[in-house]
Write a protein that holds these residues in place. Structure first.
Motif, PDB file in Angstrom:
ATOM      1  N   LEU A 112      11.891   5.224   2.525  1.00  0.00           N
ATOM      2  CA  LEU A 112      12.906   4.260   2.627  1.00  0.00           C
ATOM      3  C   LEU A 112      12.707   3.456   3.936  1.00  0.00           C
ATOM      4  O   LEU A 112      12.996   2.193   3.846  1.00  0.00           O
ATOM      5  CB  LEU A 112      14.252   5.278   2.594  1.00  0.00           C
ATOM      6  CG  LEU A 112      14.557   5.445   1.334  1.00  0.00           C
ATOM      7  CD1 LEU A 112      15.909   6.529   1.569  1.00  0.00           C
ATOM      8  CD2 LEU A 112      15.061   4.389   0.360  1.00  0.00           C
ATOM      9  N   LYS A 113      12.142   4.187   4.909  1.00  0.00           N
ATOM     10  CA  LYS A 113      11.933   3.388   6.174  1.00  0.00           C
ATOM     11  C   LYS A 113      11.114   2.395   6.283  1.00  0.00           C
ATOM     12  O   LYS A 113      11.428   1.251   6.628  1.00  0.00           O
ATOM     13  CB  LYS A 113      11.488   4.522   7.356  1.00  0.00           C
ATOM     14  CG  LYS A 113      11.361   3.928   8.672  1.00  0.00           C
ATOM     15  CD  LYS A 113      10.701   4.828   9.651  1.00  0.00           C
ATOM     16  CE  LYS A 113      10.614   4.218  11.109  1.00  0.00           C
ATOM     17  NZ  LYS A 113       9.709   3.024  11.016  1.00  0.00           N
ATOM     18  N   VAL A 114       9.948   2.575   5.327  1.00  0.00           N
ATOM     19  CA  VAL A 114       8.849   1.242   5.314  1.00  0.00           C
ATOM     20  C   VAL A 114       9.545   0.184   4.760  1.00  0.00           C
ATOM     21  O   VAL A 114       9.594  -0.951   4.680  1.00  0.00           O
ATOM     22  CB  VAL A 114       7.564   1.936   4.677  1.00  0.00           C
ATOM     23  CG1 VAL A 114       6.593   0.559   4.374  1.00  0.00           C
ATOM     24  CG2 VAL A 114       7.020   2.968   5.529  1.00  0.00           C
ATOM     25  N   LEU A 115      10.306   0.454   3.567  1.00  0.00           N
ATOM     26  CA  LEU A 115      10.972  -0.275   2.555  1.00  0.00           C
ATOM     27  C   LEU A 115      11.827  -1.172   3.243  1.00  0.00           C
ATOM     28  O   LEU A 115      12.318  -2.340   3.193  1.00  0.00           O
ATOM     29  CB  LEU A 115      11.369   0.456   1.450  1.00  0.00           C
ATOM     30  CG  LEU A 115      11.866  -0.782   0.118  1.00  0.00           C
ATOM     31  CD1 LEU A 115      10.705  -1.708  -0.349  1.00  0.00           C
ATOM     32  CD2 LEU A 115      12.393   0.166  -1.111  1.00  0.00           C
ATOM     33  N   TYR A 160       0.936  -1.425  -0.050  1.00  0.00           N
ATOM     34  CA  TYR A 160       0.030  -0.043  -0.105  1.00  0.00           C
ATOM     35  C   TYR A 160       0.888   1.211   0.044  1.00  0.00           C
ATOM     36  O   TYR A 160       0.491   2.585  -0.444  1.00  0.00           O
ATOM     37  CB  TYR A 160      -0.936   0.179   1.233  1.00  0.00           C
ATOM     38  CG  TYR A 160      -1.950   1.021   1.316  1.00  0.00           C
ATOM     39  CD1 TYR A 160      -3.229   1.137   0.569  1.00  0.00           C
ATOM     40  CD2 TYR A 160      -1.625   2.282   2.302  1.00  0.00           C
ATOM     41  CE1 TYR A 160      -4.067   2.282   0.703  1.00  0.00           C
ATOM     42  CE2 TYR A 160      -2.482   3.521   2.207  1.00  0.00           C
ATOM     43  CZ  TYR A 160      -3.650   3.475   1.659  1.00  0.00           C
ATOM     44  OH  TYR A 160      -4.458   4.462   1.416  1.00  0.00           O
ATOM     45  N   LEU A 161       2.067   1.214   0.584  1.00  0.00           N
ATOM     46  CA  LEU A 161       2.662   2.363   0.787  1.00  0.00           C
ATOM     47  C   LEU A 161       4.133   2.588  -0.165  1.00  0.00           C
ATOM     48  O   LEU A 161       4.633   3.572  -0.241  1.00  0.00           O
ATOM     49  CB  LEU A 161       3.090   2.415   2.303  1.00  0.00           C
ATOM     50  CG  LEU A 161       2.145   2.654   3.218  1.00  0.00           C
ATOM     51  CD1 LEU A 161       2.889   2.594   4.820  1.00  0.00           C
ATOM     52  CD2 LEU A 161       1.654   4.116   2.972  1.00  0.00           C
ATOM     53  N   THR A 162       4.694   1.249  -0.328  1.00  0.00           N
ATOM     54  CA  THR A 162       6.043   1.168  -1.058  1.00  0.00           C
ATOM     55  C   THR A 162       6.012   0.810  -2.534  1.00  0.00           C
ATOM     56  O   THR A 162       7.005   0.907  -3.113  1.00  0.00           O
ATOM     57  CB  THR A 162       7.033   0.131  -0.226  1.00  0.00           C
ATOM     58  OG1 THR A 162       6.330  -0.936  -0.279  1.00  0.00           O
ATOM     59  CG2 THR A 162       7.168   0.778   1.103  1.00  0.00           C
ATOM     60  N   SER A 163       5.070   0.180  -3.063  1.00  0.00           N
ATOM     61  CA  SER A 163       4.893  -0.010  -4.583  1.00  0.00           C
ATOM     62  C   SER A 163       4.757   1.334  -5.483  1.00  0.00           C
ATOM     63  O   SER A 163       4.950   2.225  -5.026  1.00  0.00           O
ATOM     64  CB  SER A 163       3.766  -1.069  -4.858  1.00  0.00           C
ATOM     65  OG  SER A 163       2.494  -0.161  -4.686  1.00  0.00           O
ATOM     66  N   GLY A 164       5.038   0.995  -6.737  1.00  0.00           N
ATOM     67  CA  GLY A 164       4.780   2.187  -7.774  1.00  0.00           C
ATOM     68  C   GLY A 164       3.579   2.879  -7.337  1.00  0.00           C
ATOM     69  O   GLY A 164       3.646   4.141  -7.200  1.00  0.00           O
ATOM     70  N   ASN A 165       2.294   2.169  -7.316  1.00  0.00           N
ATOM     71  CA  ASN A 165       1.110   2.984  -6.924  1.00  0.00           C
ATOM     72  C   ASN A 165       1.044   3.124  -5.440  1.00  0.00           C
ATOM     73  O   ASN A 165       0.590   4.408  -5.306  1.00  0.00           O
ATOM     74  CB  ASN A 165      -0.044   2.128  -7.190  1.00  0.00           C
ATOM     75  CG  ASN A 165      -0.330   1.963  -8.571  1.00  0.00           C
ATOM     76  OD1 ASN A 165       0.438   2.460  -9.603  1.00  0.00           O
ATOM     77  ND2 ASN A 165      -1.186   0.477  -8.943  1.00  0.00           N
ATOM     78  N   GLY A 166       1.784   2.642  -4.633  1.00  0.00           N
ATOM     79  CA  GLY A 166       1.829   2.910  -3.034  1.00  0.00           C
ATOM     80  C   GLY A 166       2.595   4.124  -2.878  1.00  0.00           C
ATOM     81  O   GLY A 166       2.063   4.972  -1.908  1.00  0.00           O
TER      82      GLY A 166
END
Length: 284
Positions: free
Chosen positions: A214-217, A171-177
């Motif tokens: 970066l933190k979420v990833l 939800y947060l880190t993908s391209g759409n995220g």
């Protein structure tokens, strides 16, 4: 020389490639992925196949962004395509008179990297794709392990906003995220490309959001590292088009993980689908 047709079905585009047993891509056709209608989706698959001479191929392989019943080669669900219960195995057998062998797309791409790519000298290889969605798979000694399922949908408590909330990593880190992440911080971008262009410019409004991404990833990579203990983590997907902007930062934040870009980049799914198809031919 034997050849197979390999599908890489994504949330945005569907690609089909003719690949020989030396794993050379001889021809590729790309079409937009048809969404929200199983019937239209299958007809679009048939239309792409018409671009090839199927008499020259032994079978099909396919990687799809969802859950598969490999005993029947039915696609159970494609969350980012908005369809479910697609009997693609029956469809290809009836319409094309060929067998198709289907796996999750992260699994097929992981096969490519584990058997032929950056992971071929390691025992434990984890593959991550960051594109329309996020997927992951683990190979041990060149064999896909079945216990990694839709890891991008693992629940995550996002704290970098006024009211923390549970979402998932995708939800947060993908391209759409990335677009959604910016919106959570009251900043609007059209797509990930615009986001990374602003990061490249060191835009003061975007940098806190970039650091949060970066933190979420990084938390996602820690989940992978602590759960599956890979010797190497190979990464590909549309977001890696901006690798010159973010990848060194990501590696710096994850010194305990051996992060590398996939050898086959966005062709990993196509090559992996062929690896799976040729393996299934051997087992028949």
């Amino acid at each position: 020389m034997k050849r197979v047709l390999s599908f890489d079905i994504g949330g945005t585009n569907t690609r089909l490639a003719l690949i020989n047993e030396r794993y050379e891509i001889e021809k590729v056709v790309i079409r937009p992925t048809i969404r929200n209608s199983p019937e239209d989706f299958l007809e679009s698959i048939a239309s792409i196949i018409e671009e090839f001479d199927v008499s020259k191929v032994a079978c099909f392989g396919a990687g799809v962004p969802g859950v598969v019943d490999r005993s029947t080669n039915e696609i159970i669900t494609l969350p980012n395509v908005g369809i479910s219960h697609i009997k693609i195995g029956e469809f290809i057998k009836e319409r094309i008179k060929k067998d198709i062998y289907v796996r999750n797309d992260a699994e097929t791409a992981c096969l490519a990297e584990a058997v032929l790519g950056k992971g071929k000298h390691y025992s434990r290889v984890f593959f991550i794709t960051i594109s329309t969605g996020i997927g992951g798979a683990l190979a041990i000694d060149g064999k896909i392990q079945d216990y990694v399922t839709e890891i991008g949908h693992t629940a995550y408590l996002y704290k970098d906003i006024k009211t923390p909330k549970y979402v998932d990593y995708e939800y947060l880190t993908s391209g759409n995220g990335i677009v959604r992440l910016c919106k959570e911080h009251d900043f609007i971008v059209a797509d990930a490309a615009e986001f990374f262009e602003l990061v490249k410019q060191r835009n003061p409004n975007i940098m806190p959001i970039y650091n949060s991404w970066l933190k979420v990833l990084t938390d996602f990579i820690h989940l992978v590292q602590n759960s599956y203990h890979p010797e190497v983590i190979t990464i590909t997907g549309g977001v890696m088009k901006a690798k010159d902007i973010f990848f060194e930062d990501l590696k710096r934040l994850n010194p305990e993980s051996n992060l590398v870009e996939c050898q086959f980049k966005e062709d990993a799914g196509l090559i992996g689908g062929a690896v799976y198809a040729f393996d299934m031919l051997k087992n028949d």
